[in-house]
Design a protein around this motif. Sequence first.
Motif: not given
Lengths: 171, 440
Positions: A102-113
Motif C-alpha cells: 500500500n505504501l510502495g515499499l518494495p518487498i521481495f519474497e525469496c527464501p534463497a536470497a
Amino acid sequence: MAKPLGRLQGRAWKFGDHIDTDAIIPARHCNTADPARLAEHCMEDADPSFAGRVAPGDIVVAGINFGCGSSREVAPIALQASGVAGVVAVSFARIFFRNAINLGLPIFECPAAATAIADGDTVAIEPASGVIHDLTTGATYQAEPFPEFLLQLMALGGLHSYVQARLAAHE
Amino acid sequence: MGQTIAEKILAAHCDRETVRPGEFINARVDLVLASELSGIVALREFERFANARIFDPRKVVFVFDHFTPNKDIDSAEIVRECREFALRTGIRYYDVGRVGIQHVLLPEQGLVSPGDIVAGADSHTCTYGALGAFGTGVGSTDAAAAMALGEIWLKVPPSTKIIFRGRLRPWVSGKDLALYAIGRIGVDGARYQALEFAGEVIEGLDMAGRLTMANMAIEAGAKTGLIAPDATTTEFVRRAGGRTDRLFTSDPDADYAAVYEWDVSDLEPQVAAPFLPENTQDAAGMGDIDIHQVVIGMCTNGNLADLRQAAHVLKGRKTHPRVRTIIIPGSQAVYLAAVREGLVETFIEAECVVSTPTCGPCLGGHMGVLASGERCVSTSNRNFRGRMGHIQSEVYLASPAVAAASAISGHISSPTELGIAESDDWGVAALSGAGEVAHG
C-alpha cells in the motif's frame, strides 16, 4: 504519480526469523506519526545500532514471517523514513505485506536470497523482474512474482493513487 | 465443491456466488475500525485524498484505547487530532469514560454482527471471528481507503480448520486452547489463512472463551479466526443489539488447506514462555520462575467471565508481596458489572489494582511498563522481546486463572497446584455469556 521503480542497490542488513513490528518500531515510540522521529528508533529492539548506521538505499534481509505482530503501519513508514529501499525475506506476515504494498515499499519474497545473503553484502535488486543480485558474492536470485492485481496497485504508486483514481471515476 | 465460512462471507460482500482462495476481490466493509495510534495515520492519509467523503459515518469507528487516558503530551495531541476528525466527519468515536478496549467494546455494543466484514487497523480485529464475522487486521492506509470507498482489497484466504474434541479439564479455558493451538502449528502456522475453530469443545465454550480464541488467531499468522455462529452466538448478539440474519457456516464438503483434529481432554493450563506465543508448555511444573508483575484483562481476556475466573482464584487470598497485579476490564460495562458483582472488592482486598480499560501495558505503553530483568505473567496475546517494556524484560502468556494463581504464589502456577478448585458455581456463571453486562 506512478513512476517505474528503478534499480535498488545498497548494503544488506541481515535479521533473523519472526522480526515483529515491535522490534521494527517499539510501541513506546509510537506516540508520534512523524516519519523522521520514527526513523530514529527503527529496528531499535533488533539492532540498536541500526538507526544510526543505515544509509539511504540499504536493503533489509530477513528470515521467515517478517513484520509479524501489530498492524502498525508506522513499521514500514519507519523503514522507509530511515532510508531502507526494500526488504527481502523468506516470508512476510500478511499485514506487513499489505502495508508495504500500500505504501510502495518494495518487498521481495525469496527464501534463497534471504538465506544466502550475508550482513554487509552489497545487494542490487531489479524491482520489475524481481531479480536480486548479491554483488559481493556474484550470486543471482529470482524473487516470487507478484500477482497481477498487486502489480497494478504498485504500478499506480500504491493504494493512495488507486483510491484517488477510484474516487475520480465515481464523480 | 462447498465453501468455508470465510469464502461465503467474502462472496456475499462482492456480489458473487462463490470465491476461491487466491483470488483478489474488492469487498464491501460493514465496519472500519481504528485506534488513536492507527487512526492518526489513517486520517492524515484520508485527508490527502482529493474530494473524499466518509462512505458512511455510521460504519467508521475510532476507539481511543491504546495510550489513554493520555499518557503524555504526544499521545494527547494524537487523540485530540483524532477526536477533531471524528467530530468533523460525524464518525462514531469512543473516548475516556465511554471507551473500552476495541475488541471487547465493539461486540458488547452490538457494532459487529455475524456475517460482517470488519476492516480494523488493529491486528486483533480477528477477534470478531468469534461472532462468525470476517474481522481482519489491516494497516492505516487500508483503513483510510476503506473510509473513502467502503471497500478493501483482499486476497481470498485458504482456510485451515482445527477441531477440538473431548471434554476440558478444570481451569482449562479458551486461552489455553488458543495457546496450545499456536504451540502446535507455530506463529506462522496459519499465515495468510482463515483459521476456523470447531468441534464439541468450541461449541461448549461461552462467548468470552470464543472471543479469546479468535483474538489469538493472528498469533498464528492468520487473517481471521472464525467460529461458526450458533445459539450461544445469536443470544449474545441479540442481547448486544446486533443483527442475526447472516449466519454463515462451512459446508461439509468445503475445501481446507489443512484440518487438524485434536482430543484436548488431557490438556493442562498452558503458558507461552518468551519470546514467541508458540513457546507453550504446561503451567504446572514451571514453579521456579519468580515473577514481578501480573496483568489480567486486556483485549484477549477482558470480558466479565475472564474477571470472574481471576476473582474466583483471588477470593480471600493476597497477592505475593513481590508481585504487582494489574486488572484491566475490557470495557466500562465490564468494569461496572465487576464492581456490582463484588469482583473489584475481591481484587482490591487481594491487593491488586484495577485500571480503566486501556491497551497500555500489553504493548509497553503505560500502566505497567516492565523494568530490565522483570517478568510478567499476562493474559494478553504477545510476549515478543521488549513487548511490555525493557528489552530485557519477559512476558509469559496465560489464562486469567493461571495469571491469578501466579500472582498469589509469586511464580508461575496453575490454580490446581495451589489447591484451588474450579467450582461448579463459577462454571455455570461463566457459561452464560461473555459477561452478562448491562446492554443499554
